[in-house]
Motif scaffolding. Structure first.
Motif, mmCIF file in Angstrom:
data_model
loop_
_atom_site.group_PDB
_atom_site.id
_atom_site.type_symbol
_atom_site.label_atom_id
_atom_site.label_comp_id
_atom_site.label_asym_id
_atom_site.label_seq_id
_atom_site.Cartn_x
_atom_site.Cartn_y
_atom_site.Cartn_z
ATOM 1 N N ARG B 27 0.831 -1.214 0.000
ATOM 2 C CA ARG B 27 0.000 0.000 0.000
ATOM 3 C C ARG B 27 0.860 1.256 0.000
ATOM 4 O O ARG B 27 0.574 2.231 -0.705
ATOM 5 N N ARG B 28 1.909 1.239 0.794
ATOM 6 C CA ARG B 28 2.809 2.411 0.814
ATOM 7 C C ARG B 28 3.501 2.590 -0.545
ATOM 8 O O ARG B 28 3.606 3.706 -1.044
ATOM 9 N N SER B 31 1.420 4.243 -2.993
ATOM 10 C CA SER B 31 1.261 5.682 -2.756
ATOM 11 C C SER B 31 2.551 6.460 -3.008
ATOM 12 O O SER B 31 2.614 7.644 -2.694
ATOM 13 N N CYS B 163 0.281 -8.911 -3.377
ATOM 14 C CA CYS B 163 -0.677 -7.833 -3.067
ATOM 15 C C CYS B 163 -0.950 -6.956 -4.296
ATOM 16 O O CYS B 163 -2.071 -6.479 -4.479
ATOM 17 N N VAL B 170 -4.874 -2.762 -2.532
ATOM 18 C CA VAL B 170 -3.665 -1.955 -2.351
ATOM 19 C C VAL B 170 -4.010 -0.469 -2.410
ATOM 20 O O VAL B 170 -3.481 0.331 -1.660
ATOM 21 N N ARG B 171 -4.941 -0.125 -3.314
ATOM 22 C CA ARG B 171 -5.291 1.277 -3.490
ATOM 23 C C ARG B 171 -6.323 1.747 -2.460
ATOM 24 O O ARG B 171 -6.267 2.862 -1.981
ATOM 25 N N GLU B 172 -7.254 0.856 -2.137
ATOM 26 C CA GLU B 172 -8.459 1.259 -1.424
ATOM 27 C C GLU B 172 -8.191 1.934 -0.088
ATOM 28 O O GLU B 172 -8.807 2.928 0.249
ATOM 29 N N GLN B 173 -7.251 1.392 0.681
ATOM 30 C CA GLN B 173 -7.114 1.878 2.045
ATOM 31 C C GLN B 173 -5.914 2.784 2.229
ATOM 32 O O GLN B 173 -5.437 2.973 3.346
ATOM 33 N N VAL B 174 -5.438 3.340 1.119
ATOM 34 C CA VAL B 174 -4.293 4.241 1.221
ATOM 35 C C VAL B 174 -4.613 5.407 2.139
ATOM 36 O O VAL B 174 -3.823 5.799 2.982
ATOM 37 N N ASP B 177 -4.372 4.487 5.614
ATOM 38 C CA ASP B 177 -3.021 4.130 6.008
ATOM 39 C C ASP B 177 -2.062 5.324 5.935
ATOM 40 O O ASP B 177 -0.916 5.228 6.312
#
Lengths: 210, 242
Positions: B27-28, B31, B163, B170-174, B177
């Protein structure tokens, strides 16, 4: 389009819990493969490892030093192997170093004579008949390792190779006195077991009384 | 000979820890994060992690920004301080859970807005010492050498790339996070003192950037101190037990 076959493929997946479960199961399965490969290799290659360690111990006893080399992740594993011998967690230190550690030497040779010669030229400068050349490759076919083993062998240096897959060109090379092959087709699993082989060599060197 | 781990060993809780660390890392990366890798006593591990991500062994996997910082212990903190940005990830490979050099760097990285991953062996550190603690069983002295550390970061790489096959996750909870504090109303935000102003003010760095704060409540501070900040005021100086 393919949504009915792969409902998440368009990026609509929202719940991470299923993925996290899959990831954890995958990690466990890969770790099991890794430890099985390590156990198999250490068993199947026990005699070869013991013979290599005995020969290495004789060189160390004669005042020799160990030069370790590899490319990429294997270069870092080579540095770790050198560290294990020269700065061991127990027992007395033995002289060892990585041939990829000095960026001046590495880039000078790579730039001036080509990357195939970055290790062999250093062995010409540093290594003699009491010394040991230990090269790590997962493919077993890295050109700069094969050139280095050839040069080391001509100068009477003890040559020890760690290879993967089917041994590649290293497995068939007459320039390598002791070649230990980790028979697998995953670069990662091979590297993990090669590390265990290095520890077994180190333990064998310290257990050997020439 | 030292007994080698047997083939029937399992990862135990490490499997789930690796899974959550891999998802957070992916996820990081999605981003725009850079992964900073540091191993105070065995820089080859930091370099091995970095090369895995930068030059994947599996053709077709994307190259990702990962950098090894090979400085020794005393130089590493100022170097990381200047390199690490909010949103980045700091991964440390160091065996000893009691290592003050490591905890000092990890705490500050958190105050800069970086997520933190600690790979080690032996006595496990406290859960608060890093966002993701990836801890291995067995002999501590041999863990850096016998392939266990290598296995841990190989698995982290492999799972992170799995992932990326789930772009929605991966994108949804950026946003959730992202390095924004959701608890500052109660606990304050972690900040590192950058500069001391008057006797009652200081400049600090938090995940949100650099800001001026009032230090009346805590008294004199010095650059490098960690403080908890709430509403523009330092509430306490973090006791690092050093």
């Amino acid at each position: 389009m393919t949504d009915f076959l792969y409902p998440f493929i368009e990026g609509d997946e929202r719940d991470a819990s299923a993925l996290l479960t899959d990831l954890a199961n995958s990690a466990e399965a890969k770790a099991t493969q890794s430890s099985a490969l390590r156990a198999t290799t250490l068993t199947d290659s026990a005699a070869a490892i013991a013979a290599a360690a005995a020969a290495m111990a004789e060189r160390f006893a004669a005042g020799g030093q160990l030069f370790v080399f590899g490319n990429g992740g294997s270069a870092t594993d080579a540095a770790g192997a050198a560290a294990l011998f020269v700065r061991p967690p127990s027992g007395h230190p033995l002289p060892a170093r990585s041939l990829a550690a000095d960026e001046a030497v590495l880039t000078a040779l790579g730039n001036d004579v080509g990357f195939d010669l970055v290790f062999s030229r250093q062995l010409i400068a540093f290594a003699g008949p009491t010394d040991i050349a230990l090269g790590l490759s997962t493919s077993g076919s890295s050109e700069n390792l094969l050139v280095a083993f050839g040069e080391a062998h001509r100068h009477g240096v003890l040559t020890v190779g760690l290879a993967g897959f089917d041994g590649g060109r290293m497995g068939a090379s007459s320039d390598i006195d002791h070649c230990i092959v980790v028979r697998a087709d995953s670069v990662h699993r091979i590297q993990e077991t090669q590390a265990a082989v290095v520890v077994a060599l180190w333990e064998g060197v310290h257990g050997h009384r020439p | 000979m030292t007994p080698h781990p047997k083939s029937d060993e399992t990862l135990g809780p490490l499997a789930a820890d690796l899974a959550s660390a891999a998802l957070a890392l992916a996820r990081r990366f999605a981003s725009g994060a850079t992964l900073w890798c540091w191993s105070p006593d065995a820089s080859e591990h930091a370099q091995h992690v970095a090369v895995e991500f930068v030059h994947p062994v599996i053709v077709g996997k994307r190259a990702l920004p990962a950098v090894a910082v090979t400085a020794g212990d005393s130089e590493a903190l100022p170097i990381l301080r200047s390199l690490v940005r909010a949103g980045d990830v700091l991964l440390v490979v160091a065996a000893d859970a009691e290592d003050d050099r490591v905890t000092a760097v990890l705490r500050r990285a958190a105050s800069w807005g970086a997520a933190t991953i600690w790979i080690g062996a032996g006595v496990r550190p406290g859960d608060g010492d890093a966002d993701h603690v990836l801890w291995l069983d067995g002999d501590v002295g041999l863990a850096p050498h016998d392939g266990r550390f290598v296995l841990a970061y190989h698995l982290l790489w492999e799972l992170a790339h799995v992932c990326f096959e789930h772009p929605g996750l991966v994108r949804e909870q950026v946003a959730a996070d992202a390095p924004v504090c959701t608890t500052c109303a109660d606990e304050g935000r972690l900040a590192e003192v950058v500069d001391v102003g008057t006797t009652t003010t200081a400049t600090v760095r938090t995940a949100a950037g650099v800001e001026e704060i009032d230090t009346t409540l805590v008294g004199p501070v010095t650059p490098g101190d960690l403080v908890l900040v709430h509403a523009g005021t330092a509430l306490t100086i973090v006791d690092e037990g050093r």
